[in-house]
Structure formats: structure tokens, C-alpha cells
Design a protein around this motif. Structure first.
Motif, short mmCIF file in Angstrom:
data_model
loop_
_atom_site.label_atom_id
_atom_site.label_comp_id
_atom_site.label_asym_id
_atom_site.label_seq_id
_atom_site.Cartn_x
_atom_site.Cartn_y
_atom_site.Cartn_z
N UNK A 20 21.45 50.60 38.84
CA UNK A 20 23.06 50.39 38.42
C UNK A 20 23.72 51.45 38.96
N UNK A 21 23.56 52.72 38.84
CA UNK A 21 24.44 53.80 39.30
C UNK A 21 24.53 53.75 40.87
N UNK A 22 23.52 53.51 41.54
CA UNK A 22 23.44 53.44 43.00
C UNK A 22 24.29 52.37 43.75
N UNK A 23 24.21 51.04 43.11
CA UNK A 23 24.72 50.10 43.48
C UNK A 23 26.34 50.21 43.01
N UNK A 24 26.62 50.88 42.04
CA UNK A 24 28.04 51.12 41.62
C UNK A 24 28.70 52.15 42.60
N UNK A 25 28.06 53.18 42.90
CA UNK A 25 28.57 53.85 43.96
C UNK A 25 28.86 53.39 45.36
N UNK A 26 27.77 52.37 45.64
CA UNK A 26 28.03 51.81 46.87
C UNK A 26 29.19 50.79 46.89
N UNK A 27 29.15 50.14 45.74
CA UNK A 27 30.27 49.23 45.66
C UNK A 27 32.00 49.87 45.52
N UNK A 28 31.73 50.97 44.98
CA UNK A 28 33.21 51.73 44.92
C UNK A 28 33.58 52.30 46.42
N UNK A 29 32.38 52.57 46.97
CA UNK A 29 32.41 53.07 48.39
C UNK A 29 33.21 52.03 49.20
N UNK A 31 35.32 49.88 48.27
CA UNK A 31 36.64 49.39 47.83
C UNK A 31 36.67 48.60 46.57
N UNK A 32 35.31 48.27 46.01
CA UNK A 32 35.53 47.34 44.79
C UNK A 32 35.97 48.25 43.62
N UNK A 33 36.87 47.80 42.74
CA UNK A 33 37.53 48.53 41.92
C UNK A 33 36.35 48.74 40.56
N UNK A 34 36.53 50.00 40.16
CA UNK A 34 35.51 50.56 39.09
C UNK A 34 35.10 49.42 38.03
N UNK A 35 36.10 48.87 37.45
CA UNK A 35 35.75 47.96 36.26
C UNK A 35 34.81 46.69 36.64
N UNK A 36 35.43 46.12 37.97
CA UNK A 36 34.39 45.15 38.65
C UNK A 36 33.19 45.59 38.85
N UNK A 37 33.13 46.72 39.62
CA UNK A 37 31.86 47.53 40.24
C UNK A 37 30.96 47.63 39.38
N UNK A 38 31.33 48.17 38.02
CA UNK A 38 30.35 48.30 37.14
C UNK A 38 29.60 47.07 36.69
N UNK A 39 30.36 45.99 36.31
CA UNK A 39 29.88 44.81 35.91
C UNK A 39 29.10 43.93 36.99
N UNK A 47 31.37 33.60 35.14
CA UNK A 47 31.49 32.33 35.51
C UNK A 47 33.06 32.03 35.89
N UNK A 48 33.35 31.55 37.06
CA UNK A 48 34.89 31.05 37.55
C UNK A 48 35.63 32.51 37.68
N UNK A 49 35.14 33.60 37.55
CA UNK A 49 35.78 34.86 37.84
C UNK A 49 35.74 35.32 39.11
N UNK A 50 36.82 35.54 39.98
CA UNK A 50 36.88 35.91 41.43
C UNK A 50 36.12 37.44 41.45
N UNK A 51 34.81 37.29 41.64
CA UNK A 51 34.50 38.66 41.45
C UNK A 51 34.03 39.38 42.79
N UNK A 52 32.99 38.77 43.46
CA UNK A 52 32.77 39.40 44.92
C UNK A 52 32.14 38.48 45.77
N UNK A 53 32.23 38.27 47.05
CA UNK A 53 31.62 37.52 48.00
C UNK A 53 30.22 37.20 47.59
#
Length: 269
Positions: free
Chosen positions: A33-42, A44-52, A206-212
Motif C-alpha cells: 500500500x504505502x510503496x505503491x502510493x509513493x510511486x503513484x504520487x511520483x 503525478x497521480x493525485x493523492x486521493x486517487x493514488x491511495x484508493x 466502476x465507471x470512474x476514470x481512475x488510471x490506465x
């Protein structure tokens, strides 16, 4: 589309989390969880989306990873399948509820909750570092099975972890399990509980524009890259767990959990 350092980071997460999952019976979510979160923020993914995305994808990865570790533990330990399944059935229900609750909370609240719970587990391990097995404070019956399963399952869905770090603390501190018995039971529990939380993140995203290349809040790219390495390493870690003294296991477990706790709380960058 993805930077090479992001790909390398995902592979390293799979190696570390997989080995930790098998060795410590924790699912690996406390690292994933935390390591993915840090990578996603790195990238440019916004924090609220990155954590989910981190939470949902972590639960998807935990399912095959924990099954790999659980299979190895059952070859050595007797009597862990039944309690693992009993706890896991209630854990699935709790995981579904926790996953839906998480999608409605701000990311910073989740980080603080996650960090505080990890600190609690670290303190519990340090206090009992020299004990091979503690006396059972409560009986392992249907009441404690249901309460424990639901509570740990809820934390699993809420925080995107398999729940092993919490279940092991409960089994060893309250229910009289030895550490290695708790690790084996936890591996079985995790493989079931993660399913409930995983499904809730798929549905809620579902249906949310989240991530490629995502299904709901679950990233297919992250899942494939991490799981390819975490699954075989979990088997190896589980094999090692039966060769390492319990005190050393507790020390390793406590150090890893403490570091991730202060990382999530923002105490260290």
C-alpha cells in the motif's frame, strides 16, 4: 506510458512484499500500500486517487500471494486450516464493508489510521518480544471468531491490507497462539478476507476514470508486475519462516512495521 523507474519500483515491491508475506504471514499489504502510493504520487497521480488505487490493487495482489504462502505453511503446520477458514468467512464480510467505507474517506485520514494501527502492533511485539507463547486471555469460540474476523476484515478493506498484521497480534496476545501458528493461520485468513475488500474496490471504482488499464480502483499493470514476483517469493518466505527462531521473526516484523508506521504518519519523508 510509464517511466522505467516506476516499473522497476513495482518489481521491487513484489520481491519485498512477497517474501515478507510468506515469512511473517501478513499478506504484504503493509508494504504494497504505502510503496505503491509513493510511486503513484511520483508519476503525478493525485493523492486521493493514488491511495484508493494502492488500497484496491494491494488487495488483488494479496489474494494469490497469500495463497502461495498458506500452501507452504499447511505442509508443515497441523490444525491451522479450520481456524483460518472460520475467521476468513467473517473477514470477507468485514472486508466488503471496510472497502466501501474507505472510498468515502479522505486519503490523509486513511494514512493516519494506518500509521496509528501499525504503531500499536509494534509496541505489542516489543513488550512480548521474549515470549514464545502467551496464555490465552479469551477462548477461541464462535463469538471471538466472528468478532475477530469481522473487525480484522473491516480493517483489511479499509486499509487495503490482508489484515495479517492485526490478526497475528490478536491471535498471539489474546488467543494463545504461538507466533508461527498465528502466521500460518493468518496466511489462510488473508487469502479469503482480501477477496471481500478487492470486490468492493472494483465496484466502488466502476465507471470512474481512475488510471490506465484499471478495473475500478484496481490497476491491472500494478497487479501483474507485483504479483509475478510476490507469489513465488511468498512460498520461499513461508519456507524460511519455519527455520527462523520466533524471537528473530518478532524483531524483523517489528522493525518493518515501525518504519512503515512512521512513514505513513509523515514523521519521516
Amino acid at each position: 506510458m510509464f517511466p522505467i523507474e516506476y516499473i522497476i519500483g513495482l518489481i521491487l515491491i513484489g520481491i519485498c512484499a512477497g517474501f515478507a508475506s510468506g515469512l511473517l504471514g501478513v499478506g504484504g499489504g503493509f508494504l504494497i500500500v504505502p510503496l505503491q502510493y509513493f510511486l503513484l504520487k511520483y508519476i503525478g497521480v493525485v493523492p486521493d486517487l493514488a491511495i484508493l488505487i494502492s488500497l484496491g490493487t494491494s488487495l488483488a495482489i494479496i489474494i494469490p500471494t497469500s495463497i502461495s504462502g498458506a500452501y507452504r505453511h499447511t505442509r508443515t503446520l497441523d490444525g491451522i486450516i479450520k481456524p483460518g477458514i472460520q475467521l476468513g468467512i467473517f473477514g470477507i464480510v468485514g472486508g466488503v464493508i471496510g472497502g466501501f467505507v474507505a472510498s468515502a474517506l479522505p486519503s490523509r485520514i486513511l494514512e493516519i489510521i494506518f500509521g496509528c494501527l501499525l504503531l500499536f502492533i509494534t509496541v505489542n511485539n516489543i513488550v512480548n518480544i521474549n515470549k514464545e507463547r502467551e496464555d490465552a486471555r479469551v477462548s477461541f469460540n464462535y463469538a471471538t471468531i466472528s468478532i475477530t474476523g469481522l473487525a480484522v476484515g473491516f480493517s483489511s478493506g479499509l486499509l487495503g491490507v490482508g489484515g495479517g498484521i492485526f490478526l497475528i497480534a490478536i491471535l498471539t496476545a489474546l488467543l494463545g497462539f504461538s507466533l508461527i501458528e498465528a502466521i500460518g493461520t493468518s496466511s489462510i485468513f488473508i487469502s479469503l478476507t482480501a477477496v471481500g475488500g478487492f470486490l468492493s474496490y472494483v465496484v466502488s471504482g466502476w465507471g470512474v476514470n481512475t488510471f490506465p488499464y484499471s478495473i475500478g480502483y484496481v490497476s491491472v499493470i500494478n497487479f501483474l508486475l507485483i504479483a509475478c514476483f510476490s507469489v513465488p517469493l511468498a512460498y520461499l518466505g513461508a519456507k524460511m519462516a519455519h527455520k527462523v527462531p520466533q524471537k528473530k521473526l518478532k524483531i524483523v516484523f517489528s522493525c518493518l512495521v515501525f518504519y512503515m508506521a512512521i512513514k505513513m504518519l509523515g514523521i519521516v519523508p
